[in-house]
Design an enzyme around this catalytic site. Structure first.
Site: not given
Length: 395
Positions: A101, A290, A145, A141, A376, A253, A279, A374, A394
């Protein structure tokens, strides 16, 4: 008055959300699911384990033939599909792997959208048709870093030199970077932050792969290095200045992630439900206990709520009324809950939950990246907090 008899809900659509989709949307979803299950699902665990997709260009061309690259854009060979259809596509892509994706999302919602929205016509014609077909691959881009959540402090610079631009800097955690033909690069200039469509064969451009990842291993992740990269003036996006350009792309995005994370959640829920009915412990399937049923019910409840939220946001996007804050709401909730679904599925599978024979640990590891890229958790929380209080927090 005649009462209509309700049909029994399907285990993974308890709320009947499929009834809210159009026939065209269901057809798009079915086509993408068929391709993913036939061409990607049989190989993706091996790709994850080896840390590479052996023929990523061939995969890109297959995705281009399917019509999902830039599928929500108009013209230039793009499919022009609805935002809701694109969202359903993201679910199916991420149900096989978040890395797949991401390939499609970075190609269409970041690189292609940036060029489609902000580049001049010559640049659009140069790149978009080939990118829609999967013949050309793009990357985006922005992150550096030491500049993640604060892109306005980026150090990458572009300076005019005659009719050209010369770029210097570094970008980090760039999906598709090492295989890209064009890199959308955002840089500081004397006029503010500007975007550039940089051919990756330009002298001074390199994109070494980032290795030793334990997440998104079936995905190409790179550093971009720009050492005196010279591009013609027409490579610069002519009008947009400041963070408005890159943030508009990130919003596209993030919208895809709102949906896509639920694909990983669905895959883990399916695996857990199947495992719980097969299983046996203490003489009966563990799904008969339950505590296991409580886990399954809680997982399904969060999945249903996430799908309803994604569909609501998709309808708003198609109507042109979707606000970026609403995308933050969806991204924060759906990725966080998808990760919790995957973690709970892991407990149902017990020791088998850490084996690549099952998809659960792979999705868990991938979503650890999706949780923070995209935007945090902290940044989307503060976006929502500011919308509620009117007070930015912020800084």
């Amino acid at each position: 008055m005649n009462a209509t008899k309700a049909t029994a809900p399907r285990p993974l659509d308890l709320a009947g959300i499929d009834d809210l989709l159009t026939p065209e949307e269901k057809e798009v979803r079915a086509s993408v699911r068929a391709m993913c299950q036939a061409e990607i699902q049989p190989h993706v665990a091996e790709w994850f384990e080896s840390g590479e997709i052996p023929d990523i260009r061939g995969l890109a061309k297959d995705l281009g033939k399917l019509g999902v690259l830039g599928m929500h854009l108009e013209g230039y060979g793009c499919a022009g599909m609805s935002a809701t259809s694109y969202g359903l596509t993201c679910v199916e892509l991420e149900a096989v792997d978040s890395g797949i994706r991401s390939l499609v999302s970075v190609q269409g919602s970041l690189a292609m959208f940036a060029i489609w929205k902000w580049a001049n016509e010559e640049t659009k014609q140069r790149w978009l048709p080939g990118m829609a077909a999967g013949d050309l691959i793009g990357c985006f881009g922005l992150t550096e870093p030491d500049r993640g959540s604060d892109p306005g402090s980026m150090l990458t610079r572009a300076r005019r030199d005659g009719g050209d631009w010369v770029l210097d800097g570094r970008k980090m955690w760039i999906t598709n970077g090492s295989v890209a033909d064009v890199a959308v690069v955002w840089a500081q200039t004397d006029e503010g932050i500007r975007g550039f469509a940089v051919p990756t064969d330009s002298p001074g451009f390199s994109a070494p792969m980032i290795k030793h990842k334990l997440s998104l291993r079936a995905s190409v992740t790179s550093e971009l290095v720009l050492d005196g990269v010279r591009v013609p003036g027409e490579c610069a996006f002519p009008e947009v200045r400041g963070l408005r350009g890159p943030l508009s792309c990130l919003n596209e995005a993030r919208y895809g992630i709102v949906w896509g994370a639920l694909g990983a959640a669905r895959s883990c829920l399916e695996a857990a439900l199947s495992y719980a009915t097969e299983r046996e412990q203490f003489g009966r399937p563990i799904g008969a206990f339950q505590l296991t049923q409580q886990k399954l019910a809680d997982m399904n409840l969060e999945y249903v709520k996430g799908m309803l939220l994604a569909l609501h946001l998709g309808r708003r996007k198609d109507a042109g009324t979707l606000h970026p804050t609403q995308v933050s709401l969806g991204k924060l909730n759906n990725v966080r809950e998808a990760l919790e679904i995957c973690r709970t599925a892991r407990t149902i599978l017990g020791a088998n939950g850490i084996s690549l024979e099952y998809p659960v640990i792979r999705h868990m590891n991938n979503l650890e990246s999706v949780l923070t890229y995209e935007g945090t958790v902290e940044m989307h929380t503060l976006v929502i907090g500011e919308a509620m209080t009117g007070l930015p927090a912020f800084r």
